[in-house]
Design a protein around this motif. Structure first.
Motif, PDB file in Angstrom:
ATOM      1  N   HIS A   1      10.846   0.608  -5.074  1.00  0.00           N
ATOM      2  CA  HIS A   1      11.211   1.448  -3.941  1.00  0.00           C
ATOM      3  C   HIS A   1      12.136   2.587  -4.383  1.00  0.00           C
TER       4      HIS A   1
ATOM      5  N   ARG B   1       0.832  -1.207   0.000  1.00  0.00           N
ATOM      6  CA  ARG B   1       0.000   0.000   0.000  1.00  0.00           C
ATOM      7  C   ARG B   1       0.866   1.256   0.000  1.00  0.00           C
ATOM      8  N   LYS B   2       1.969   1.198   0.713  1.00  0.00           N
ATOM      9  CA  LYS B   2       2.875   2.350   0.767  1.00  0.00           C
ATOM     10  C   LYS B   2       3.438   2.648  -0.616  1.00  0.00           C
TER      11      LYS B   2
ATOM     12  N   THR C   1       2.060   1.831  -3.450  1.00  0.00           N
ATOM     13  CA  THR C   1       0.968   2.170  -4.363  1.00  0.00           C
ATOM     14  C   THR C   1       0.459   3.585  -4.137  1.00  0.00           C
ATOM     15  N   ASN C   2       0.356   3.979  -2.885  1.00  0.00           N
ATOM     16  CA  ASN C   2      -0.325   5.230  -2.547  1.00  0.00           C
ATOM     17  C   ASN C   2       0.597   6.364  -2.124  1.00  0.00           C
ATOM     18  N   ASN C   3       1.891   6.093  -2.035  1.00  0.00           N
ATOM     19  CA  ASN C   3       2.795   7.102  -1.498  1.00  0.00           C
ATOM     20  C   ASN C   3       4.024   7.200  -2.386  1.00  0.00           C
ATOM     21  N   ASN C   4       4.265   8.358  -2.944  1.00  0.00           N
ATOM     22  CA  ASN C   4       5.445   8.564  -3.783  1.00  0.00           C
ATOM     23  C   ASN C   4       6.642   9.095  -3.002  1.00  0.00           C
ATOM     24  N   GLN C   5       6.529   9.132  -1.689  1.00  0.00           N
ATOM     25  CA  GLN C   5       7.631   9.616  -0.864  1.00  0.00           C
ATOM     26  C   GLN C   5       8.767   8.605  -0.901  1.00  0.00           C
TER      27      GLN C   5
END
Length: 357
Positions: free
Chosen positions: A350, A272-273, A275-279
């Motif tokens: 990543h 989920r990280k 998929t939903n977070n571009n950080q």
């Protein structure tokens, strides 16, 4: 640079494979599925059979690491060129949904290699610290200009600062050439790893995990194996294959291949990280260490599983299995993901902010 120099003699340190195994044993979000290695082995056999049909390819894939076409031939400048290349081989991608930096119709480390070779062809002595320790931001921006003339290589100013720093170390302590570092290490991999760690900040691949200091030496291992390839015909550089770790992180997209084969498994939280977070992850983040350690141990497990079987076919494979696996992972990215699947959208990747790989 801001980080203070850390000596490699620090106590309570886990290094290389020991560090990777420690991380794997305690990992929360990344696991290794050994059962799925059989699928990887099948694909690897096909890869090897295809290369064995071509005698020239066979010699290459058994004895050398596949590298971009823009890598230099063995010359007096090669070791210094490789030092610059590996020093700058970090954080070459932007997050998903962002236009990527490309040079020579490539991205990632292939683009980096192309840009450095292009600069050398344009008579810019990018192997010489007297030159690159004084580069301005505008000069470096021109060297790493993109195909579209719009995007810039990530962390441009950070790269300039690093070139100034490592260049000044070479000028002050090693008479302006990385070859003298290799000589001081007596052409020994262990000594050169320590020298790189002590002298050059981008090679201090150190982090804290479960209150332990862990060092994976990712960038150093890749540089050292390329240097070994340069000196191999002269039989000068001493490389202990049992102690050397995989160089798959010369292109840090390699875990995508292991994930594709089901060898790496990510937790729902981590998926989920991605998929939903571009950080971007940062060097030393728990998830970053777990991805890297599990990838390295997975490749080591692949090596152990196929070693006995392949030795029965051809005993000479024992010395080159690790090279073959690394080559397969790197070529699979180029041949499969780039041609058939745009990996940044289809697979968890990543993005990392780090100068250490």
């Amino acid at each position: 640079m801001a980080n203070k120099k850390k000596k490699s003699s620090a106590l309570d340190v886990k290094e290389s494979l020991e560090a990777a195994k420690f991380i794997v044993e305690n990992a929360k979000d990344v696991t290794i599925n050994k059962e799925n290695i059989k699928h990887f082995r099948t694909a690897l056999k096909i890869f090897c059979n295809e290369n064995r049909e071509n005698r020239e390819n066979s010699e290459i894939f058994l004895n050398a690491f596949f590298r971009p076409e823009d890598y230099p031939d063995f010359t007096e400048k090669t070791v210094d060129w490789l030092f610059v290349f590996h020093t700058l081989n970090f954080s070459l991608f932007y997050p998903k949904g962002t236009k990527q930096w490309q040079a020579g119709d490539s991205d990632g480390y292939n683009a980096l290699s192309f840009a450095i070779k292009r600069a050398i062809d344009e008579k810019k002595p990018l192997w010489d610290p007297k030159y690159y320790s004084k580069l301005t931001e505008s000069e470096l921006k021109h060297i790493f200009r993109s195909d579209d003339g719009e995007t810039t290589i990530p962390l441009l100013n950070k790269r300039r600062m690093i070139l100034h720093e490592v260049g000044n170390v070479l000028l002050k302590k090693y008479k302006g050439t990385f070859k003298n570092c290799v000589k001081k290490a007596k052409y020994n991999q262990d000594k050169l790893v320590k020298l790189l760690f002590d002298e050059f900040e981008p090679y201090r691949d150190e982090a804290k995990y479960k209150n332990k200091t862990v060092r994976l030496y990712t960038k150093a291992n890749s540089l050292i194996k390329d240097i070994w390839a340069c000196y191999k015909k002269k039989n000068m550089f001493h490389l202990n294959e049992e102690k050397m770790m995989s160089t798959i992180f010369i292109d840090y997209r390699s875990p995508i291949v292991l994930f594709y084969f089901g060898i790496l498994t990510y937790s729902d939280k981590l998926l989920r990280k991605f998929t939903n977070n571009n950080q971007p992850l940062k060097h030393g983040d728990r998830e970053e260490l777990e991805i890297r350690a599990c990838s390295l141990i997975a490749v080591n497990e692949i090596f152990e599983q196929i070693k006995v079987e392949w030795n029965q076919i051809n005993p000479e494979y024992d010395r080159c299995i690790s090279i073959i696996i690394d080559n397969f992972l790197l070529l699979y990215i180029a041949e499969y993901f780039h041609k058939y699947v745009y990996m940044y959208d289809q697979y968890p990747f990543h993005y990392i902010t780090s100068v250490h790989y």
